[in-house]
Design an enzyme around this catalytic site. Structure first.
Site, PDB file in Angstrom:
ATOM      1  N   GLU A 112     -12.563   2.298   7.711  1.00  0.00           N
ATOM      2  CA  GLU A 112     -13.056   0.918   8.058  1.00  0.00           C
ATOM      3  C   GLU A 112     -13.873   0.582   6.150  1.00  0.00           C
ATOM      4  O   GLU A 112     -15.187   1.686   6.421  1.00  0.00           O
ATOM      5  CB  GLU A 112     -13.694   0.465   8.682  1.00  0.00           C
ATOM      6  N   GLU A 140     -21.885  -5.204  -2.463  1.00  0.00           N
ATOM      7  CA  GLU A 140     -22.698  -5.406  -1.142  1.00  0.00           C
ATOM      8  C   GLU A 140     -24.216  -4.866  -1.232  1.00  0.00           C
ATOM      9  O   GLU A 140     -24.894  -3.563  -2.110  1.00  0.00           O
ATOM     10  CB  GLU A 140     -22.419  -4.387  -0.081  1.00  0.00           C
ATOM     11  N   CYS A 150     -21.280  -3.968   7.432  1.00  0.00           N
ATOM     12  CA  CYS A 150     -20.232  -4.015   6.238  1.00  0.00           C
ATOM     13  C   CYS A 150     -19.532  -5.545   6.849  1.00  0.00           C
ATOM     14  O   CYS A 150     -18.916  -6.174   5.611  1.00  0.00           O
ATOM     15  CB  CYS A 150     -19.509  -3.036   6.350  1.00  0.00           C
ATOM     16  N   LYS A 190     -18.434  13.570  12.105  1.00  0.00           N
ATOM     17  CA  LYS A 190     -19.335  14.355  11.133  1.00  0.00           C
ATOM     18  C   LYS A 190     -20.480  13.595  11.238  1.00  0.00           C
ATOM     19  O   LYS A 190     -19.925  11.947  10.464  1.00  0.00           O
ATOM     20  CB  LYS A 190     -18.595  15.017  10.048  1.00  0.00           C
TER      21      LYS A 190
END
Length: 476
Positions: A248, A380, A282, A173
């Site tokens: 992750e 973030e 990231c 996906k």
């Protein structure tokens, strides 16, 4: 206009519902393609196919699996520019960076093709003369893979190819923003001779497709890259079946510059880490810690170089900074900047979106006098904003760098060998770059500590998460 379909059981098909959606280039706001919009029913069909294909693929000799993956690698290299342009058009990444991503994505294919032949077992010394003990490693089963938009090709190959190399079938996906990158890879896989049903592609509803992959017991493992918040929800659902996961997740990387560092190299490194992909990675630098004695000099040089960066459409060769992915991303970036300024930070440069561009562009931004209570210090930003903090001692900065629930990547600059060893040993992160702003490579394991993930991608143990260990005791 291109129309990307789902790929199930070796066939390109529309979604069960017949629904589709438009894909927009964030640099121009133009519709560049359409894609089928799948849901849980499409995912269920793909799972059935992957389940049926698994026994044959798992028994396929490793050399044959390796040969198919090597053919995929070769075709990717032949179509490097086409793949790079697709990345740039769908999510805005500068074309030079996109070419680098294609190379990285292909490197993972090649690496896993080679590793397919190295899933070794062991013989174990027995305590009894009439017993022989051994282990073998076998594929875990059909895998559900969920990938993000910021590295829309590399993240796919980092999940798809170790699974295939290990002998697992896959339902992928991809992110809705970047369906073409995944579709073009599946076209290549089909051309390379991957058997029907072994790899299946379902774009569309993240919640419905994700839930089907999690709830369906025929999927034996989930591999996911995305936010920590979503990762936690996936892990909770996977726990109902004790389904294996590798994750992750988010990061909040410290970038430390000691007073003995090569200042020019440190500034160039901060730019490479922070502003790659417009800060939408990231592992990018989220907190730049500079020792007080060199703070003014570092900030001045950093500002000078950042203000020379070229903002523009990623298809232009001169572009350094492309757009952020969408309006929602812009809003979050501005919230972080406004919050920092309201709480006492100083604006060095930037601090606003680019009104002279049609797309979702934000000026590369530097903030100074940043403190720990600001949003940007804990969340973030996922945008081109570099907050600078000052520190006095090594002990102080290590404590500050580790004071987070994240533990994905960290960076530091020093010319002191003893300090280098002390610092990389004490940083609580899965990956550390010492005088290196881009440490990731296919040979090294990619993954994080704490709430930044579980498992590793790439490196010598890259197939580990897709294999089960079976112990065998033979009595003679």
């Amino acid at each position: 206009m291109k129309y990307y379909q789902l790929y199930i059981n070796g066939e390109w098909v529309s979604s069960v519902s017949g629904n589709s959606y438009e894909v927009t280039n964030p640099a121009t706001q133009e519709v560049v393609s359409k894609a089928a919009f799948g849901n849980d029913r499409d995912a269920a069909l793909a799972v059935e196919v992957a389940h049926a294909a698994f026994p044959s693929w798992s028994e396929t000799p490793a050399k044959e699996r390796s040969n198919i993956l090597m053919k995929i690698y070769q075709l990717m290299m032949e179509r490097k520019e086409e793949l790079a342009r697709t990345i740039t058009i769908e999510m805005g990444k500068p074309i030079r960076e996109a070419r680098g991503e294609v190379q990285s994505a292909a490197d993972y294919v090649q690496w896993n093709a080679e590793e397919a032949k190295r899933a070794y077992g062991e013989t174990i010394p027995s305590s009894f003369h009439n017993k022989r003990l051994l282990t073998i490693r076998q594929p875990v089963g059909p895998v559900g893979a969920i990938t993000p938009w910021n590295f829309p090709l590399a993240m796919v190959t980092r999940k798809l190819t170790p699974a295939l190399a290990a002998g697992c079938s896959v339902v992928l996906k991809p992110a809705t923003q970047t369906p073409g990158c995944a579709a073009k890879l599946f076209q290549i896989a089909e051309e390379a001779g991957l058997p029907k049903g072994v790899a299946n592609l379902v774009m569309g509803s993240s919640s419905k497709i994700g839930q089907e992959l999690l709830k369906n017991p025929k999927i034996r493992k989930i591999t996911f890259t995305g936010s920590t918040e979503v990762g936690k929800l996936l892990m909770k659902d996977a726990a109902d079946q004790v389904k294996r996961v590798s994750m992750e997740l988010g990061g909040h990387a410290p970038f430390i510059v000691f007073e003995d560092a090569d200042l020019e190299a440190a500034v160039e490194g901060a730019i490479a880490s922070k502003f790659r992909n417009a800060g939408q990675t990231c592992i990018c630098a989220n907190r730049i810690y500079v020792q007080s004695s060199i703070l003014e000099e570092f900030t001045s040089l950093f500002k000078e170089k950042v203000e020379k960066m070229v903002i523009g459409n990623g298809l232009e060769e001169s572009t350094d900074i492309g757009p952020v992915i969408d309006e929602k991303g812009l809003v979050k970036i501005q919230e972080h900047v406004d919050d920092a300024l309201a709480k006492g930070a100083a604006l060095v440069t930037g601090g606003k979106k680019c009104n002279f561009k049609a797309g979702t562009f934000y000026h590369p931004t530097i903030l100074s006098q940043v403190t720990d209570e600001m949003l940007i210090s804990t969340e973030e930003t996922f945008g081109p904003v570099a907050p600078i903090y000052s520190f006095d001692t090594e002990e102080e900065v290590i404590r500050k760098a580790n004071d987070t629930n994240y533990g994905l990547a960290a960076y530091f600059y020093t010319r002191d060998l003893s300090r280098a060893i002390r610092v990389y040993e004490r940083l609580e992160y899965g990956m550390v770059g010492c005088n290196d702003p881009v440490p990731t490579t296919v040979q090294g394991p990619f993954g994080g500590w704490k709430e930044s993930g579980i498992g590793r991608e790439g490196g010598p143990d890259g197939l580990h998460d897709f294999l089960e260990t079976k112990f065998v005791s033979i009595k003679m």
